[in-house]
Design an enzyme around this catalytic site. Structure first.
Site, PDB file in Angstrom:
ATOM      1  N   LEU A 173      -0.006  -7.869   6.602  1.00  0.00           N
ATOM      2  CA  LEU A 173      -0.808  -9.005   7.034  1.00  0.00           C
ATOM      3  C   LEU A 173      -1.790  -9.392   5.939  1.00  0.00           C
ATOM      4  CD1 LEU A 173      -1.735 -10.796   9.472  1.00  0.00           C
ATOM      5  CD2 LEU A 173      -3.252  -8.924  10.100  1.00  0.00           C
ATOM      6  N   ILE A 210       1.083  -0.689   8.617  1.00  0.00           N
ATOM      7  CA  ILE A 210       0.568  -2.063   8.687  1.00  0.00           C
ATOM      8  C   ILE A 210      -0.346  -2.308   7.490  1.00  0.00           C
ATOM      9  CG2 ILE A 210      -0.533  -3.809  10.138  1.00  0.00           C
ATOM     10  CD1 ILE A 210      -0.057  -2.012  12.561  1.00  0.00           C
ATOM     11  N   PRO A 211       0.228  -2.392   6.285  1.00  0.00           N
ATOM     12  CA  PRO A 211      -0.617  -2.698   5.126  1.00  0.00           C
ATOM     13  C   PRO A 211      -1.207  -4.099   5.272  1.00  0.00           C
ATOM     14  CG  PRO A 211       1.708  -2.485   4.482  1.00  0.00           C
ATOM     15  CD  PRO A 211       1.618  -2.249   5.942  1.00  0.00           C
ATOM     16  N   HIS A 212      -2.482  -4.230   4.958  1.00  0.00           N
ATOM     17  CA  HIS A 212      -3.109  -5.540   5.121  1.00  0.00           C
ATOM     18  C   HIS A 212      -4.185  -5.765   4.074  1.00  0.00           C
ATOM     19  CE1 HIS A 212      -5.106  -2.599   7.758  1.00  0.00           C
ATOM     20  NE2 HIS A 212      -6.230  -3.241   7.490  1.00  0.00           N
ATOM     21  N   GLY A 213      -4.433  -7.041   3.806  1.00  0.00           N
ATOM     22  CA  GLY A 213      -5.420  -7.410   2.810  1.00  0.00           C
ATOM     23  C   GLY A 213      -6.000  -8.784   3.094  1.00  0.00           C
TER      24      GLY A 213
END
Length: 150
Positions: free
Chosen positions: A103, A65-68
Site C-alpha cells: 500500500l 503488508i509492506p506499505h509506504g
C-alpha cells in the site's frame, strides 16, 4: 478505504518468480510507479525500506503488508503479488511469505492509511480468502477474486 477501490489489474501479479525480499519490494515499486504515473520506483522503494526498518510488515501466516507514504501524489495505490515460492520476509511468526499486499498512500492521509491497513488485514485474516488467493493461477483470476471479496 477498501483494497478493491485502490487495486488495479495492472498492480496484480500472480506467481511471481522472486527469491528475495529486496527483489520482491523492487517488483512492487515498479508496478506502483507505473500506476501512480509520476513516481520514481527508487523513491517508492526507499519508502518501503524505511518502514521495514521499523519492523517487518510480515503479519504472519505467509502474509505481508509492506506499505509506504507518497510525497508527490494524492492517490492511494495498492499492489498485490503472490510468489511462486514463499520467501524469507522476517515475518513475526518466522514463516516465509508468499502473499504480499502493498500500500502506498499520500503523506497527508494518515487516518485513511490506518483504516485501509485494517481493511486489508481483516480481508486477509479470512482463511477461506487466503486459501483461494493461493490457488489463483493468473493475474486476472487473482484480481477478480479480490474484487469479489467482501
Amino acid at each position: 478505504m477498501k483494497l478493491q477501490e485502490i487495486l488495479s489489474l495492472n498492480c496484480t501479479s500472480c506467481a511471481v518468480p522472486v527469491t528475495s525480499k529486496k527483489r520482491l519490494l523492487e517488483q512492487i515499486c515498479q508496478l506502483a510507479a507505473v500506476e501512480i504515473g509520476n513516481a520514481d520506483p527508487s523513491d517508492l522503494l526507499d519508502s518501503l525500506l524505511d518502514r521495514e526498518k521499523m519492523g517487518s510488515t510480515g503479519i504472519g501466516n505467509g502474509i505481508a503488508i509492506p506499505h509506504g507514504r507518497l510525497s508527490n501524489s494524492h492517490k492511494a495505490v495498492a499492489v498485490l503479488i503472490t510468489t511462486e515460492k514463499a520467501i524469507d520476509f522476517d515475518a513475526i511468526d518466522n514463516r516465509d511469505v508468499d502473499v504480499f499486499i502493498s500500500l502506498f498512500v499520500p503523506e497527508d492521509s494518515c487516518q485513511e492509511h490506518l483504516e485501509t491497513l485494517q481493511c486489508i488485514a481483516k480481508l486477509f485474516s479470512n482463511k477461506q480468502t487466503i486459501k483461494q488467493v493461493r490457488k489463483c493461477s493468473n493475474d486476472k483470476q487473482l484480481y477478480d477474486l479480490i474484487q469479489q471479496a467482501s
